[in-house]
Design an enzyme around this catalytic site. Structure first.
Site, PDB file in Angstrom:
ATOM      1  CB  SER A  60     -31.282  33.736 -14.729  1.00  0.00           C
ATOM      2  OG  SER A  60     -30.182  33.675 -13.853  1.00  0.00           O
ATOM      3  CE  LYS A  63     -31.150  30.334 -12.074  1.00  0.00           C
ATOM      4  NZ  LYS A  63     -30.134  31.262 -12.567  1.00  0.00           N
ATOM      5  CE1 TYR A 171     -33.252  32.515  -9.903  1.00  0.00           C
ATOM      6  CE2 TYR A 171     -31.749  34.372  -9.689  1.00  0.00           C
ATOM      7  CZ  TYR A 171     -32.405  33.442 -10.471  1.00  0.00           C
ATOM      8  OH  TYR A 171     -32.211  33.452 -11.821  1.00  0.00           O
TER       9      TYR A 171
END
Length: 396
Positions: A60, A63, A171
């Site tokens: 992640s 991101k 999330y």
């Protein structure tokens, strides 16, 4: 940096004691790298020592990079933060919210009360979740047979929302859709867009969705934390010929590459001699975009993937355009208004514009938010700030 020995000692001790398999950590200010270290093994079943150029699944941490790509296209007027994203991504034109399950265990869905926007997606307020932190989504996937997002199959994104857009922080798979929006308006696949508009200009030569031959020789093995606390290598690799490139978690890369991305943020959009984002765009990305909403505790629903996640439990946490924002000074010394996030296999970064410092620490351990990995991260970060404080006293 006199705190180098302090950081080295923490990371070496954790690796030598096999509390973590191996680690690479790097810190920099806007001009130069101020700390770099590599300790332990790439794979506990082999002899290869960890090296600074070792390649990790950064998950992640992808991101923030996908978010930066989207903001380039916002600057160009190709994407809008607040227009309904369904105009760009027809799959999101008529989102459904999961209300629960009926007596037969069938999902009960209703239309969302308002459209999803790019801003919702970039701040995790669109209503999407990840099953690993949402038991209802675990049940939904079991019932529908949809694949997990880590398969990188398009069907994995065909999920309902858990709440109406803009009503709660949760999330989830949002940045995978941001990646698809980048593709839709740029006319390039996400790997090519990131290569051409971020990685090549920044000199991030070791970062990508596909593991090249050169990278594979330096690839770090995934390790699982056993119930007794010991670590063992486990098979893990993302699909190398994916249906979609996972803008929310698909990248592999090195600490040295990622620090270049964080330095670009510290330098207000400039890196490696190239202006990738306007200074005002970078400033905006670091502001609270969720208003009165807050980042909440993430409670594990899939034990092998993640522990409960409750970073700085006493602090109000906000979200910028793809960054966690801390609102008070942390015990390690990070300033209020700093940006940060992490990857599932215990990779972490932070960017502190007030002190002009950023750090990246990479490990490969599941589940996420592993206590020993968090201790290594905290020790590294404390050492970086101790070094800044000592240098500041000298200068004074």
């Amino acid at each position: 940096m006199q705190s180098k020995a302090q950081i080295d000692q923490v990371l070496r001790q954790k690796s030598d004691a096999r509390e973590i398999p191996g680690v690479v950590a790097i810190a920099a200010n806007s001009k130069e790298v101020i700390y770099q270290g590599a300790f332990g093994k790439r794979d506990l079943s082999k002899d290869d020592a960890m090296t600074p150029d070792s390649v990790f699944w950064i998950a992640s941490m992808t991101k923030a990079i996908t978010g930066a790509a989207a903001m380039q296209l916002v600057e160009q007027g190709k994407l809008s933060l607040d227009a309904p994203i369904g105009k760009v991504l027809p799959d999101l034109a008529a989102p459904q919210v999961l209300e629960g399950f009926d007596a037969n265990g069938e999902p009960v869905l209703r239309p969302a009360s308002n459209p999803i926007t790019l801003r919702h997606l970039m701040t995790h307020t669109a209503g999407f979740c990840y099953n690993m932190w949402n038991g209802d989504m675990v049940q939904y996937l079991e019932k529908t047979g949809l694949p997990a997002v880590t398969t990188c199959k398009n069907d994995a994104l065909k999920l309902p929302l858990m709440t109406d857009p803009g009503t709660r922080w949760e999330y989830g798979i949002n940045l995978d859709y941001v990646g698809k929006a980048v593709e839709a308006v740029s006319g390039k696949r996400l790997d090519a867009y990131l290569r051409d508009h971020l990685f090549t200009p920044l000199g991030m030569t070791d970062t990508g969705f596909k593991i090249g031959e050169a990278q594979r020789k330096r690839l770090v093995a995934m390790h699982g934390r056993e119930p007794d606390g010991s670590l063992a290598p486990i098979p893990f690799e993302l699909e190398q010929d994916p249906e979609f490139h996972m803008g929310g978690g698909g990248l592999y890369g090195t600490a040295g590459d990622y620090i270049k991305f964080t330095q670009m943020i510290l330098n207000k959009g400039r890196g490696n001699g190239n202006q990738l984002l306007k200074p005002e765009t970078v400033a905006m990305m670091g502001q609270n975009h969720i208003g009165e909403l807050t980042m909440t505790r993430m409670t594990s629903a899939v034990a092998f993937a993640t522990n409960d996640v409750d970073l700085y439990p006493d602090m109000v946490k906000k979200w910028g355009l793809s960054f966690l924002i801390t609102t008070a000074q942390t015990p390690e010394g990070r300033s209020p208004g700093s940006l940060a996030w992490a990857g599932l296999a215990n990779t972490y970064f932070w960017i502190d514009p007030a002190r002009d410092v950023a750090g990246v620490i990479l490990m490969q351990v599941l589940p996420f938010a592993d206590q020993k990995c968090l201790e290594a991260f905290a020790g590294f970060e404390r050492g970086v700030y101790a070094g800044l404080d000592a240098a500041g006293q000298k200068a004074a």
